[in-house]
Design a protein around this motif. Sequence first.
Motif, PDB file in Angstrom:
ATOM      1  N   ILE A  25       0.505  -1.483   0.562  1.00 14.34           N
ATOM      2  CA  ILE A  25      -0.035   0.071  -0.064  1.00 14.34           C
ATOM      3  C   ILE A  25       0.505   1.357   0.046  1.00 14.34           C
ATOM      4  O   ILE A  25       1.471   1.371   1.022  1.00 14.34           O
ATOM      5  N   ILE A  26       0.721   1.791  -1.101  1.00 14.46           N
ATOM      6  CA  ILE A  26       1.627   3.031  -1.128  1.00 14.46           C
ATOM      7  C   ILE A  26       1.051   4.223  -0.502  1.00 14.46           C
ATOM      8  O   ILE A  26      -0.422   4.737  -0.796  1.00 14.46           O
ATOM      9  N   GLY A  27       1.630   5.648   0.419  1.00 11.81           N
ATOM     10  CA  GLY A  27       0.671   6.421   1.568  1.00 11.81           C
ATOM     11  C   GLY A  27       1.669   6.483   1.851  1.00 11.81           C
ATOM     12  O   GLY A  27       2.543   5.715   2.865  1.00 11.81           O
ATOM     13  N   GLU A  69      -2.869  10.907   6.999  1.00 14.18           N
ATOM     14  CA  GLU A  69      -3.496   9.175   7.333  1.00 14.18           C
ATOM     15  C   GLU A  69      -3.611   8.371   6.779  1.00 14.18           C
ATOM     16  O   GLU A  69      -3.666   7.687   6.794  1.00 14.18           O
ATOM     17  N   MET A  70      -2.736   8.345   5.715  1.00 15.04           N
ATOM     18  CA  MET A  70      -1.981   7.016   4.827  1.00 15.04           C
ATOM     19  C   MET A  70      -1.586   6.404   6.470  1.00 15.04           C
ATOM     20  O   MET A  70      -1.556   4.910   6.796  1.00 15.04           O
ATOM     21  N   ARG A  71      -0.953   7.139   7.151  1.00 11.25           N
ATOM     22  CA  ARG A  71       0.688   6.718   8.484  1.00 11.25           C
ATOM     23  C   ARG A  71      -0.924   5.947   9.278  1.00 11.25           C
ATOM     24  O   ARG A  71      -0.521   4.884  10.217  1.00 11.25           O
ATOM     25  N   GLY A  85     -13.844   4.664   1.899  1.00 11.13           N
ATOM     26  CA  GLY A  85     -13.318   5.358   0.633  1.00 11.13           C
ATOM     27  C   GLY A  85     -13.711   5.138  -0.796  1.00 11.13           C
ATOM     28  O   GLY A  85     -14.714   4.263  -0.751  1.00 11.13           O
ATOM     29  N   GLU A  86     -13.889   6.131  -1.574  1.00  9.77           N
ATOM     30  CA  GLU A  86     -14.692   6.052  -3.415  1.00  9.77           C
ATOM     31  C   GLU A  86     -13.924   5.024  -3.902  1.00  9.77           C
ATOM     32  O   GLU A  86     -12.587   3.986  -3.541  1.00  9.77           O
ATOM     33  N   SER A  87     -14.581   4.756  -4.644  1.00  9.36           N
ATOM     34  CA  SER A  87     -14.079   4.069  -5.458  1.00  9.36           C
ATOM     35  C   SER A  87     -12.975   3.804  -6.092  1.00  9.36           C
ATOM     36  O   SER A  87     -12.175   4.510  -6.426  1.00  9.36           O
ATOM     37  N   ASN A  92      -9.288   7.536  -8.831  1.00 11.36           N
ATOM     38  CA  ASN A  92      -8.791   7.399  -7.949  1.00 11.36           C
ATOM     39  C   ASN A  92      -7.526   6.053  -8.909  1.00 11.36           C
ATOM     40  O   ASN A  92      -7.148   6.446  -9.482  1.00 11.36           O
ATOM     41  N   ILE A  93      -7.127   5.689  -7.625  1.00 11.12           N
ATOM     42  CA  ILE A  93      -6.379   5.001  -7.927  1.00 11.12           C
ATOM     43  C   ILE A  93      -5.867   4.090  -8.796  1.00 11.12           C
ATOM     44  O   ILE A  93      -5.341   3.415 -10.327  1.00 11.12           O
ATOM     45  N   ARG A  94      -7.296   3.060  -8.971  1.00 10.64           N
ATOM     46  CA  ARG A  94      -7.813   2.466 -10.030  1.00 10.64           C
ATOM     47  C   ARG A  94      -8.146   2.944 -11.255  1.00 10.64           C
ATOM     48  O   ARG A  94      -6.790   2.459 -12.658  1.00 10.64           O
TER      49      ARG A  94
HETATM   50  N1  LIG Z   1      -2.120   1.931  -2.051  1.00 13.36           N
HETATM   51  C1  LIG Z   1      -2.392   2.119  -2.968  1.00 13.36           C
HETATM   52  N2  LIG Z   1      -0.619   1.279  -3.076  1.00 13.36           N
HETATM   53  C2  LIG Z   1      -0.735   0.860  -4.517  1.00 13.36           C
HETATM   54  N3  LIG Z   1      -1.742   0.385  -5.338  1.00 13.36           N
HETATM   55  C3  LIG Z   1      -3.336   0.267  -4.781  1.00 13.36           C
HETATM   56  C4  LIG Z   1      -2.930   1.445  -3.664  1.00 13.36           C
HETATM   57  N4  LIG Z   1      -5.143   1.982  -3.616  1.00 13.36           N
HETATM   58  C5  LIG Z   1      -4.785   0.742  -4.794  1.00 13.36           C
HETATM   59  N5  LIG Z   1      -4.405   0.402  -5.245  1.00 13.36           N
HETATM   60  C6  LIG Z   1      -4.467  -0.450  -6.670  1.00 13.36           C
HETATM   61  O1  LIG Z   1      -5.558   0.406  -7.054  1.00 13.36           O
HETATM   62  C7  LIG Z   1      -7.016  -1.202  -7.762  1.00 13.36           C
HETATM   63  C8  LIG Z   1      -7.760  -0.442  -7.138  1.00 13.36           C
HETATM   64  O2  LIG Z   1      -7.402  -0.836  -5.724  1.00 13.36           O
HETATM   65  P1  LIG Z   1      -8.722  -1.159  -4.848  1.00 13.36           P
HETATM   66  O3  LIG Z   1      -9.645  -2.414  -6.100  1.00 13.36           O
HETATM   67  O4  LIG Z   1      -8.871  -2.341  -3.796  1.00 13.36           O
HETATM   68  O5  LIG Z   1      -9.993  -0.267  -4.945  1.00 13.36           O
HETATM   69  P2  LIG Z   1     -11.787  -0.236  -4.205  1.00 13.36           P
HETATM   70  O6  LIG Z   1     -11.484   0.768  -3.630  1.00 13.36           O
HETATM   71  O7  LIG Z   1     -11.778  -1.831  -4.178  1.00 13.36           O
HETATM   72  O8  LIG Z   1     -12.530   0.343  -5.308  1.00 13.36           O
HETATM   73  P3  LIG Z   1     -13.774  -0.396  -5.966  1.00 13.36           P
HETATM   74  O9  LIG Z   1     -14.411   0.880  -4.725  1.00 13.36           O
HETATM   75  O10 LIG Z   1     -13.956   0.021  -7.416  1.00 13.36           O
HETATM   76  O11 LIG Z   1     -14.444  -1.938  -5.826  1.00 13.36           O
HETATM   77  C9  LIG Z   1      -6.074  -2.555  -7.460  1.00 13.36           C
HETATM   78  O12 LIG Z   1      -5.086  -2.862  -8.254  1.00 13.36           O
HETATM   79  C10 LIG Z   1      -4.974  -1.621  -6.054  1.00 13.36           C
HETATM   80  O13 LIG Z   1      -4.008  -2.856  -5.984  1.00 13.36           O
END
Ligand SMILES: Nc1ncnc2c1ncn2[C@@H]1O[C@H](COP(=O)(O)OP(=O)(O)OP(=O)(O)O)[C@@H](O)[C@H]1O
Length: 433
Positions: free
Chosen positions: A142-144, A148-150, A170-172, A357-359
């Motif tokens: 988990i990158i952060g 808040e992430m800490r 958390g958001e999508s 977001n990250i996705r």
């Molecule tokens: N902090 C992070 N560091 C590295 N990779 C991350 C991080 N957060 C999310 N990801 C990556 O981003 C992608 C989406 O994360 P994840 O499926 O856990 O999100 P989610 O919140 O469940 O999304 P949704 O609401 O759309 O289901 C995954 O491939 C995950 O590995």
Amino acid sequence: MAKILVIDDDVSISETLELYLTEEGYDVVTANTGTEGLNRFVKNSPDVVILDIRLPDIDGFTVLEDLREENENVKVIMITAHHDMDSTIKAMKGGAFDYIHKPINVDELDMAIQKALKTYEMEKKIDGLLMEPSRQFKVGDIIGSGREMREIFKTIGVVSQTRTTVLIEGESGTGKELIAKVIHHNTAPDEPYIAVNCSAIVETLLESELFGHEKGSFTGAISRKLGKFELARYGTVFLDEISEMSLNLQAKLLRVLQEMEFERVGGKDRVRVNARIIAATNKDLKSMVQENRFRDDLYYRLNIVSIRIPPLRERREDIVPLVDYLLTKINKDLHKRVLGVSDEMMDIFMKYKWPGNIRELENLLVRAMVVSKGQVLVRGDFPELTDEGRQPKPGASESATGEPGKLLTLDEVEEHYIRRVLKENSTRNKGEI
Ligand SMILES: Nc1ncnc2c1ncn2[C@@H]1O[C@H](COP(=O)(O)OP(=O)(O)OP(=O)(O)O)[C@@H](O)[C@H]1O
Ligand SMILES: [Mg+2]
């Protein structure tokens, strides 16, 4: 812990086996008659049954048949009294997994049990029932770096020492499921992790998915089916999109959380829940509670520990390390050697709102890397992003699947990619022959 049921009328044998197998680390239940054995089977859902062929009330073959009718995957190891080949063959034909002779040799018994458990696990995996993540998930995944992430890392550390229910908000695309998997791997890495999407299935199906059902409890229930709460054992049940659960099922889930026990659909036996429950939502549950769309008592039950993941636009300091991390990950998955993104692109990333977001970042990078020829990803590799880098143009480009504008998960892109490579290879191979 694997569960074994021993059915033998010879008390000295059933007690010795109970002692021995408990010592070996199994959860053991015993019965001394066929009827008692069948009852215990229904109540405890063991993985393996050790069954004597000769029983006082019902003979072992009939018990075997009944057990298999209850659960056709059950692994039954028969105990035969003498070297009686006829009854052994009959038992094997009746679907017994293996047999051992009296007097019982422990090595033989150990081997039979281990083989049975291995097969049982494999079959369950093939059935797609056990959705164990294929790799280990560590906090380092988990990158952060912000405050808040800490805090979230700390919470993960604390809850991993316990089995309390956790609510992840958390958001999508913010990483809810990633965090659930990390908690699971820090708590019970050898137990199953089972994810259930509460929005994906109709209510009645979801109910039987979660709680399982007894044979004949409704049309089509041809055999007993175990629910996710049972299958997860001492692992984790991840209830994704919990906000989408109907009020009726919310009431049932609340009862499960209060009593840590439930009944299978159409059944009377109480089944214990040993799994930890992690729920996730991208909706604001609290306001849903105010609007009476989510039960407040359930909300408080779930919210014992809550993790709220901030959206990416509120932690822009993570964008550069995330791009690095994701590039390495995608390079490995797609066998690419991309080194980075251009400064111009990084500026756009830093200003962009990241609604997905990250996705979304991950998907953008995957698509860019699939098409890019260079070692550095440049503006032209990201046609989805407008120049202001604020909103993606709908349908601006074709995604890796050829469906315009569809946001893909990395798994989907990977699957598509693997299919393409397989197809290309098979055409190539045909050409060679
Ligand atoms: N902090 C992070 N560091 C590295 N990779 C991350 C991080 N957060 C999310 N990801 C990556 O981003 C992608 C989406 O994360 P994840 O499926 O856990 O999100 P989610 O919140 O469940 O999304 P949704 O609401 O759309 O289901 C995954 O491939 C995950 O590995
Ligand atoms: Mg998710």
